[in-house]
Every structure is written in C-alpha cells, then in structure tokens.
Scaffold this motif. Structure first.
Motif, mmCIF file in Angstrom:
data_model
loop_
_atom_site.group_PDB
_atom_site.id
_atom_site.type_symbol
_atom_site.label_atom_id
_atom_site.label_comp_id
_atom_site.label_asym_id
_atom_site.label_seq_id
_atom_site.Cartn_x
_atom_site.Cartn_y
_atom_site.Cartn_z
ATOM 1 N N SER A 59 -2.046 13.621 -0.979
ATOM 2 C CA SER A 59 -1.497 12.385 -0.409
ATOM 3 C C SER A 59 -2.590 11.595 0.305
ATOM 4 O O SER A 59 -2.549 10.362 0.315
ATOM 5 C CB SER A 59 -0.343 12.695 0.534
ATOM 6 O OG SER A 59 -0.782 13.482 1.619
ATOM 7 N N ASP A 60 -3.573 12.284 0.888
ATOM 8 C CA ASP A 60 -4.672 11.578 1.555
ATOM 9 C C ASP A 60 -5.504 10.764 0.568
ATOM 10 O O ASP A 60 -5.850 9.620 0.841
ATOM 11 C CB ASP A 60 -5.575 12.559 2.307
ATOM 12 C CG ASP A 60 -4.898 13.146 3.527
ATOM 13 O OD1 ASP A 60 -3.957 12.508 4.052
ATOM 14 O OD2 ASP A 60 -5.306 14.241 3.954
ATOM 15 N N SER A 66 0.794 3.997 -2.860
ATOM 16 C CA SER A 66 0.370 5.342 -2.476
ATOM 17 C C SER A 66 1.337 6.395 -3.015
ATOM 18 O O SER A 66 0.925 7.433 -3.522
ATOM 19 C CB SER A 66 0.281 5.428 -0.955
ATOM 20 O OG SER A 66 0.050 6.742 -0.538
ATOM 21 N N SER A 87 0.817 -1.209 0.000
ATOM 22 C CA SER A 87 0.000 0.000 0.000
ATOM 23 C C SER A 87 0.855 1.266 0.000
ATOM 24 O O SER A 87 0.526 2.242 -0.675
ATOM 25 C CB SER A 87 -0.937 -0.011 1.207
ATOM 26 O OG SER A 87 -1.805 1.075 1.160
ATOM 27 N N LEU A 88 1.968 1.262 0.740
ATOM 28 C CA LEU A 88 2.812 2.452 0.832
ATOM 29 C C LEU A 88 3.436 2.813 -0.513
ATOM 30 O O LEU A 88 3.381 3.973 -0.942
ATOM 31 C CB LEU A 88 3.904 2.241 1.880
ATOM 32 C CG LEU A 88 4.852 3.410 2.099
ATOM 33 C CD1 LEU A 88 4.094 4.626 2.617
ATOM 34 C CD2 LEU A 88 5.955 3.027 3.060
ATOM 35 N N LYS A 92 -3.468 7.729 -0.532
ATOM 36 C CA LYS A 92 -3.451 6.671 0.476
ATOM 37 C C LYS A 92 -4.763 5.895 0.472
ATOM 38 O O LYS A 92 -4.768 4.665 0.542
ATOM 39 C CB LYS A 92 -3.207 7.264 1.861
ATOM 40 C CG LYS A 92 -1.804 7.734 2.078
ATOM 41 C CD LYS A 92 -1.674 8.417 3.431
ATOM 42 C CE LYS A 92 -0.339 9.106 3.546
ATOM 43 N NZ LYS A 92 -0.238 9.896 4.783
#
Length: 110
Positions: free
Chosen positions: A68-69, A57, A53-54, A72
């Motif tokens: 960025s939100d 993202s 996920s990182l 994510k």
C-alpha cells in the motif's frame, strides 16, 4: 525409514523461516514507474486521468503495487504529473475566453 522422516521433519521445523521482502521498499515513485509500468506505458502523464490520489492508490494497490505504501507513492506521482487531454480546458476554475459574455451593442436610434 521412520528415523529418516523424523530427521527430515526436525530439519524443516528448525530451519530459519524465510521472510517476505518488499522489493519496492525505498524506491522513488519515478523508479517504481520505470521498473513496473514502462512495459505498457511510455509516459506517466495522463495515466491518473483526473482521478483523486486515494482512489488511484486503491486501484494500484489492488492490481499492480506490491504494498500500500508503494501504491500511495506511485498514485501521488501520477497525480502530480497528470495533464489534461489535448483540447480540454484547464481545471483552474477560470472560464475560457469563449465563455465570456459579449458587450451589448448600443441601440441605434432612428
């Protein structure tokens, strides 16, 4: 002429500044996908391609997401619906039936 320039400058300097808006704020990850990704992708399944996920993202933040939100949230959604390609073994850690050792045949005496 100079008075007109000064008046125009005064109007520009006293006008309220427009603030940037995040148009994706408050949208669900499903809505983010529907609004921004369906032009090229029919389904969210398989797009994560096993990535964490990182890292996904970061990629989305650099290339597609407006914040960025939202990157994510979209990454977490894509990871949650990620499916292995057809014919690929599941990542459950269990070995497939093919990889189990066969029992030894008893030795035949003569």
């Amino acid at each position: 002429m100079i008075l007109g320039t000064i008046a125009a400058a005064a109007i520009v300097l006293t006008a309220p500044l427009a603030s940037a808006q995040n148009l994706d704020a408050g949208k669900s990850p499903e809505k983010l996908f529907a609004d921004g990704c369906t032009a090229c992708h029919r389904s969210p399944r398989g797009l994560a391609k096993g990535r964490m996920s990182l890292t996904l993202s970061w990629f989305l933040s650099d290339h597609y997401a407006t914040s960025s939100d939202s990157a994510k949230a979209l990454a977490a959604y894509l990871v949650s619906v990620d499916t292995p390609p057809p014919g690929a073994p599941a990542k459950s850690g269990a070995k497939s039936a093919r990889s189990k050792p066969r029992p030894l045949k008893p030795a035949q005496s003569q």
